[in-house]
Motif scaffolding. Structure first.
Motif, PDB file in Angstrom:
ATOM      1  N   LEU A 140       0.841  -1.189   0.000  1.00 48.98           N
ATOM      2  CA  LEU A 140       0.000   0.000   0.000  1.00 48.98           C
ATOM      3  C   LEU A 140       0.883   1.249   0.000  1.00 48.98           C
ATOM      4  O   LEU A 140       1.701   1.421   0.922  1.00 48.98           O
ATOM      5  N   PRO A 141       0.771   2.141  -0.989  1.00 47.59           N
ATOM      6  CA  PRO A 141       1.686   3.294  -1.064  1.00 47.59           C
ATOM      7  C   PRO A 141       1.310   4.405  -0.090  1.00 47.59           C
ATOM      8  O   PRO A 141       0.860   5.491  -0.460  1.00 47.59           O
ATOM      9  N   LEU A 142       1.529   4.118   1.188  1.00 47.68           N
ATOM     10  CA  LEU A 142       1.236   5.093   2.236  1.00 47.68           C
ATOM     11  C   LEU A 142       2.222   6.251   2.182  1.00 47.68           C
ATOM     12  O   LEU A 142       3.365   6.108   1.736  1.00 47.68           O
ATOM     13  N   PHE A 143       1.792   7.404   2.696  1.00 50.51           N
ATOM     14  CA  PHE A 143       2.684   8.555   2.836  1.00 50.51           C
ATOM     15  C   PHE A 143       2.427   9.212   4.180  1.00 50.51           C
ATOM     16  O   PHE A 143       1.319   9.158   4.722  1.00 50.51           O
ATOM     17  N   THR A 144       3.470   9.808   4.748  1.00 46.89           N
ATOM     18  CA  THR A 144       3.318  10.589   5.974  1.00 46.89           C
ATOM     19  C   THR A 144       3.237  12.060   5.600  1.00 46.89           C
ATOM     20  O   THR A 144       3.737  12.483   4.554  1.00 46.89           O
ATOM     21  N   LEU A 145       2.617  12.845   6.467  1.00 50.52           N
ATOM     22  CA  LEU A 145       2.426  14.270   6.222  1.00 50.52           C
ATOM     23  C   LEU A 145       2.765  14.997   7.508  1.00 50.52           C
ATOM     24  O   LEU A 145       1.935  15.133   8.407  1.00 50.52           O
ATOM     25  N   ASP A 146       4.014  15.431   7.610  1.00 49.09           N
ATOM     26  CA  ASP A 146       4.514  16.050   8.835  1.00 49.09           C
ATOM     27  C   ASP A 146       5.459  17.193   8.478  1.00 49.09           C
ATOM     28  O   ASP A 146       6.019  17.231   7.379  1.00 49.09           O
ATOM     29  N   PRO A 147       5.672  18.136   9.420  1.00 50.11           N
ATOM     30  CA  PRO A 147       6.596  19.235   9.148  1.00 50.11           C
ATOM     31  C   PRO A 147       8.006  18.724   8.884  1.00 50.11           C
ATOM     32  O   PRO A 147       8.387  17.652   9.371  1.00 50.11           O
ATOM     33  N   PRO A 148       8.801  19.465   8.121  1.00 50.11           N
ATOM     34  CA  PRO A 148      10.191  19.062   7.881  1.00 50.11           C
ATOM     35  C   PRO A 148      10.945  18.895   9.196  1.00 50.11           C
ATOM     36  O   PRO A 148      10.779  19.683  10.128  1.00 50.11           O
ATOM     37  N   GLY A 149      11.747  17.862   9.276  1.00 53.06           N
ATOM     38  CA  GLY A 149      12.540  17.630  10.479  1.00 53.06           C
ATOM     39  C   GLY A 149      11.859  16.779  11.528  1.00 53.06           C
ATOM     40  O   GLY A 149      12.505  16.319  12.474  1.00 53.06           O
ATOM     41  N   ALA A 150      10.544  16.548  11.413  1.00 55.00           N
ATOM     42  CA  ALA A 150       9.839  15.726  12.399  1.00 55.00           C
ATOM     43  C   ALA A 150      10.341  14.292  12.336  1.00 55.00           C
ATOM     44  O   ALA A 150      10.584  13.757  11.256  1.00 55.00           O
TER      45      ALA A 150
END
Length: 489
Positions: A59-69
Motif C-alpha cells: 500500500l503506497p502510504l505517505f506521511t504528512l509532517d513538518p520538515p525535520g519531524a
C-alpha cells in the motif's frame, strides 16, 4: 483538533534559549529516562517485534509532517471506490508492539502520560530510540501498525470501518507545504488530490453538525538585533486536510468503542455563556477582533483570517479552551465502577471523539487503539488494557497539567522577551479579567504586541474597568527573571 504552539528561532547562545533551558531545569522536566526504561526501549528497538500476519507493505502510504519531524505516528493513502466514494487507509504506529505491559518502560510512560513540547525542544513520552526510530513510520522501513480502512460515501460519511494489525511501509515522507505546492501547480498525484477533496467534504460535515475548527497559526519568536519580535506562520490547507482525516479516524474510533461498551473517550462539555467564553469575548475586544453579541462562537471563528496578527493571537487564546476537555472511560464488565458516559460528545467536534492517532505522544492512544481493535474483531479487550482504564483519566490529567504549566511558563518567558527592552513604557490595553475580591487587580491584554499580563493598582484606588480600555505602564519584563507585570498608568 490541531493545535500549534510557539517556536523560537533564537540561536543556542541567545538569552531566550538560555531562559528556556533554565526553565526545564527549574521545573524538573525529565531530560533522560530511568536506566531500566531506557534499556528496555533499546532492547525492544534491537529485536524485531512480532510481525502481524497481514502484509500491507504494498500500500503506497505517505506521511504528512513538518520538515525535520521524527515522531511519525500516522501514514495515509486515499483512493476512489468503484461506484463512487473513497477508500481511506490510515496507519497508526503500533506502540504496543514495543512496550510490554508491566515493564519499566510501561511504568515510565504512565508517569509521563504525554510528550511536553517547548518552543525549542520536546520532552518525549518514549525514548528516542523508539519514538523517533524503531516505532516511527519512517519512509522505506517496514513497521508494525494499526491499519484503519475507512470507506466513505461521496459526501464524506463513513459507510464501513475496519481495523487490524498490519505490516506497513511508508513510501513517501511529505510535508504540508510541499503537498500544497503540488496541488496548487496541478502536479499532485491522485492520493493528494483526494486528500483535498475529502478534506473539503469533511469540513462541510463538521460545519453541518456544529463543530469548531481552530486554524491556529504557529507563533515564531524571531530576534532582530537586540529585540525579539513575534511573527505568525499560517499552516497550509494541506495540513488541515490531513488533520481532518485524523479527526475522521478519531470519531470512528469513538463510535466503535461506544458500540462495544468499553472505551476511553475525549469529552468536552458545551461552552457556557459566562466564564471562559465571557473572558474570550473581552480578549477579542482587546485585540480588535469583531465578534457581535448575536454571532455564535463557531461562526465567528470561521470569519477570522489566521494570517492577520491579531486574529492569529486570538486563535491561540481560543485554543486554551480545549484544556477543559477530559478523558472518560467506561467498561461494560465493570458498570458500577466505570459506567457508560451520560454525555459522550466532544463539544468542539460536535460528536463522540477519541484520541487514537498519536500513540507516540499520548499514552491514552495506545489503550484506545487496543480497544478499537478488539471491538472491530468482535473480541474482548485484553485484560492489561481493561485493568488500566480506571487510572487513565488521572494519569492523563496529571500529564496534561504538567504540559499546561510548561505552556504557561513558556508563554510568560516569550512575552517577557518581547517586551524586555520596553520597561517603563505606557501602553493601551484592555482589562480582560478582574480577581475575585480584589477589584484593583486582574489581567490586561495589549493589542500590539499581543501580550497579556497581570496588572495591579492601589488597593484604595478605582476598580479596574472590566472589558474596557486602560492605560498601563510596563513595570517588569525580564525573561527568566521576572514575568511581564503592568501597573495602571
Amino acid at each position: 483538533m490541531p493545535r500549534h504552539g510557539t517556536r523560537v528561532t533564537d540561536e543556542e547562545s541567545g538569552p531566550l534559549r538560555g531562559a528556556l533551558r533554565a526553565l526545564r531545569e527549574r521545573t524538573g522536566a525529565p531530560a533522560a529516562f530511568p536506566p531500566a526504561a531506557q534499556a528496555e526501549a533499546e532492547r525492544a528497538a534491537r529485536r524485531r517485534p512480532r510481525l502481524p500476519p497481514h502484509d500491507a507493505t504494498w500500500l503506497p502510504l505517505f506521511t504528512l509532517d513538518p520538515p525535520g519531524a521524527r515522531e511519525l505516528e500516522r501514514a495515509l493513502h486515499l483512493a476512489r471506490r468503484p461506484g463512487g466514494g473513497y477508500r481511506v487507509h490510515c496507519a497508526v504506529a503500533d506502540v504496543a508492539a514495543f512496550v510490554s505491559p508491566g515493564g519499566a518502560l510501561d511504568a515510565e510512560t504512565h508517569r509521563r502520560a504525554v510528550a511536553v513540547p517547548y518552543p525549542d525542544a520536546r520532552v518525549p513520552l518514549h525514548p528516542r530510540v523508539l519514538g523517533e526510530d524503531a516505532a516511527s513510520l519512517l519512509p522505506d522501513h517496514d513497521r508494525p501498525a494499526l491499519l484503519w480502512e475507512l470507506d466513505l460515501a461521496s459526501d464524506g460519511t463513513v459507510v464501513r470501518a475496519g481495523l487490524r494489525r498490519a505490516l506497513v511501509r511508508s513510501h513517501a515522507r511529505l510535508d504540508p507545504a510541499g503537498v500544497q505546492r503540488a496541488l496548487d501547480t496541478g502536479t499532485a498525484e491522485e492520493p493528494l488530490v483526494l486528500l483535498r477533496e475529502t478534506g473539503l467534504l469533511l469540513r462541510e460535515l463538521e460545519r453541518a453538525r456544529g463543530g469548531i475548527s481552530l486554524p491556529v497559526p504557529v507563533q515564531e519568536v524571531v530576534r532582530r538585533g537586540d529585540r525579539y519580535l513575534p511573527e505568525y506562520r499560517t499552516p497550509p490547507p494541506a495540513e488541515e486536510w490531513g488533520d481532518r482525516i485524523a479527526v475522521l479516524t478519531q470519531t470512528t474510533a469513538a463510535g466503535l468503542m461506544l458500540a462495544a461498551g468499553t472505551g476511553v473517550l475525549r469529552t468536552l462539555p458545551a461552552l457556557p455563556a459566562a466564564g471562559p467564553l465571557a473572558t474570550l469575548r473581552r480578549t477579542a475586544r482587546a485585540l480588535g477582533v469583531t465578534w457581535p453579541d448575536t454571532m455564535p462562537y463557531p461562526v465567528m471563528l470561521r470569519a477570522l483570517t489566521p494570517a492577520h496578527p491579531q486574529h492569529a493571537a486570538f486563535l491561540q487564546r481560543c485554543a486554551g479552551l480545549l484544556r477543559r476537555a477530559h478523558y472518560t472511560v467506561f467498561d461494560r464488565e465493570r458498570p458500577a465502577r466505570l459506567p457508560a458516559p451520560a454525555d459522550p460528545v466532544h463539544a468542539a467536534v460536535a460528536a463522540p471523539y477519541a484520541h487514537c492517532t498519536a500513540p507516540l505522544r499520548r499514552l491514552a492512544d495506545r489503550y484506545a487503539l487496543e480497544l478499537c481493535l478488539a471491538a472491530a474483531s468482535g473480541r474482548d479487550a485484553p485484560e492489561w488494557v481493561r485493568s488500566a482504564l480506571a487510572g487513565l483519566p488521572g494519569e492523563m490529567a496529571a500529564g496534561a497539567a504538567r504540559a499546561a504549566e510548561a505552556e504557561r511558563a513558556c508563554a510568560a518567558l516569550v512575552d517577557a522577551a518581547l517586551l524586555r527592552d520596553r520597561v517603563g513604557e505606557i501602553f493601551d490595553a484592555h482589562v480582560v479579567d478582574v480577581l475575585p475580591g480584589r477589584p484593583t487587580a486582574g489581567t490586561v491584554h495589549l493589542r500590539d504586541p499581543a501580550v497579556r499580563g497581570p496588572v495591579e493598582g492601589d488597593p484604595a484606588g478605582p476598580p479596574l474597568p472590566l472589558g474596557h480600555r486602560l492605560r498601563v505602564r510596563l513595570a517588569e519584563a525580564d525573561p527568566g527573571r521576572a514575568d511581564v507585570r503592568f501597573a495602571p498608568a
